[in-house]
Design an enzyme around this catalytic site. Structure first.
Site: not given
Length: 509
Positions: A54, A84, A196, A281, A284, A329, A415
């Site tokens: 791959y 990409h 990646n 608060y 404190r 990844f 994905e």
């Protein structure tokens, strides 16, 4: 400026903050080179073999079943990068991009990615010579790595896309040429190894952490100022209270505030005969709230340090002829860390905003004038400055909603679960900017309130903080155009002026 040498697997948060803030050239420890080259040789052997591996001689994602001929592997990697480059939105700033590049060096330096040393050397030289890819900030879902942002980084490396050089935004090839560098021709798997990974998300989460830590340290200073301004009690800061609970952050915040307020004449003036039994608060419980935030930030910091040193591409070269596909990844650890940081920032701002509201309200501030102006009515004083802090606090509450739970399938359901780490980390910059304004306004209000306690004086350390503030933001005697004052105070929060004046800059993350 000397080069910063990073050891893959052992980089510290302090080193990474130096990369981001300092603009250093960054290089890997030379001891990493043999492992990098051994993995590259293994990938080269796989690329020329018959078995499908791959990302080496196959397509990507849903197209992993498509076998690629050996003579086409270089084209495969080039096409991967160009296809990409789908980032949109404004470009990441240069310091953040350089941190991302340094993180990519650390990942490649572990010797499990299979890139040649030539690729590592080009990233080092780009950092050394100031060639910074233009990386759009939107487009990653933190699934198969930060694909789009890292593709834009890689595009500049192969002579495409754009890059900053010498103050100019240039085509990638021209930027490299002006710096005396040559684009790299990607070999088998090298494009995939570069895109990646979680380096975009991790860089932005680390910046959110570094800015958040400075804000957390500043809130100890502004809370101490506010306590003196409203003549609050230091009894809730006694160490025994916090030791009994045991949380380290709570103990540290109380200790810092005790030290900051030590010697205050204002505090000593009302130890006896004060009709108030307890403070609200927001005074404190500051150690309990800010201390919990400190603990969360430190926990997130540990996660991000591990991630910064991790190998997060795919497939991984495991030695002994093994090249194995996995899921490193996936940026879920980064997404969780970003969400945790966001919660801490929102709560630091929430309690600080209540102290601002306390100081401007004459029914709660123990005799301070309304809105901290000497002539209320004719003057509105800090009335709308407090409203601004309320607006920013509310915005941060909205931004603090978790991103890690918002998954959506992508890439034809390959994905099918994604982390959303990228925008989880991106929103931290906006949150920290908002928080710096809230804390800056708190400092202005508290200094104004302490001035009204004259002739009583606050502690020496808090007087030093007020002197630093007053150098940029004079006391407000009558109404004036306040926006520059708010920005000046916020800038002193962001650049660490106030914590340095207080002497607590050495608080370690």
């Amino acid at each position: 400026m000397s080069d910063l040498i990073l050891e893959p697997g052992a980089a510290t948060l302090a080193q990474l903050e130096t990369v981001w803030r300092g603009g250093h050239a960054v290089r890997l420890d030379p001891a990493a080179r043999p492992g990098i080259e051994a993995a590259a040789a293994q990938i080269a052997a796989a690329a020329s073999g018959a078995a499908a591996v791959y990302g080496v001689n196959t397509g990507f994602g849903k197209l992993a079943s498509v076998k690629i001929a050996a003579e086409d592997t270089a084209t495969l990697q080039r096409n991967l990068i160009l296809s990409h480059c789908c980032g949109v939105g404004e470009a990441l700033d240069i310091p953040a991009t350089r941190l991302m590049m340094a993180l990519k060096l650390l990942s490649l330096g572990r010797g499990a990615s299979g890139v040649r040393w030539e690729v590592v050397a080009l990233i080092e030289e780009m950092l050394a010579r100031g060639v910074t890819p233009v990386v759009p900030a939107q487009g990653s879902v933190g699934a198969s790595g930060d694909l789009a942002p890292l593709a834009h980084m890689t595009a500049a490396m192969i002579g495409h896309g754009e890059a900053w050089f010498d103050g100019h935004r240039l085509p990638g090839a021209e930027a490299l040429s002006r710096a005396g560098l040559t684009p790299v021709v990607l070999g088998p798997k090298e494009g995939l190894a570069l895109i990646n990974g979680t380096q975009f998300s991790t860089a932005l989460a680390l910046i959110g952490l570094f800015e958040g830590w400075r804000n957390a340290a500043t809130c100890m200073v502004t809370a101490a100022l506010s306590t003196d301004a409203i003549m609050g009690s230091t009894a809730p800061l006694q160490p025994e209270i916090h030791d009994l609970r045991g949380h380290p952050g709570q103990i540290e915040v109380a200790r810092q505030m005790r030290a900051l307020m030590e010697g205050s004449e204002i505090r000593e003036s009302h130890r006896e005969g004060d009709s108030r039994v307890q403070d609200p608060y927001c005074i404190r419980c500051q150690p309990q709230v800010a201390g919990a935030a400190v603990d969360v930030l430190r926990f997130a910091g540990r996660t991000l340090q591990i991630e910064a040193n991790a190998v997060t591409d795919n497939p991984l070269v495991l030695g002994e002829g093994r090249i194995v596909s996995g899921g490193n990844f996936h940026a879920e650890p980064v997404a969780f860390a970003a969400d945790q940081i966001a919660l801490a920032l929102a709560e630091i701002g929430a309690i600080a905003q209540r102290r601002v509201a306390l100081m401007v309200d004459p029914t709660l501030s123990h005799d301070l004038p309304p809105f901290l102006t000497p002539a209320p009515g004719l003057n509105s004083g800090l009335m709308i400055a407090e409203v601004t802090t309320a607006a920013l606090m509310s915005e941060n509450k909205h931004l603090a909603n978790p991103c890690s739970t918002d998954s959506t399938p992508t890439s034809a359901n390959q994905e099918d679960h994604v982390s959303m780490a990228a925008h989880g980390a991106r929103r931290l910059g906006r949150m920290n900017a908002n928080l710096s304004v809230i804390l800056g306004v708190e400092a202005i209000c508290a200094a104004q309130g302490i001035d009204f306690r004259a002739p009583l004086q606050t502690s020496a350390r808090l007087r030093a903080v007020m002197d630093a503030l007053r150098a940029k933001v004079p006391a407000i005697a009558e109404d004036r155009y306040l926006a520059p004052d708010l920005e000046a105070a916020a800038a002193m929060v962001r650049d660490g002026t106030l914590i340095r004046a207080a002497g607590i800059d050495g608080v370690a993350l």
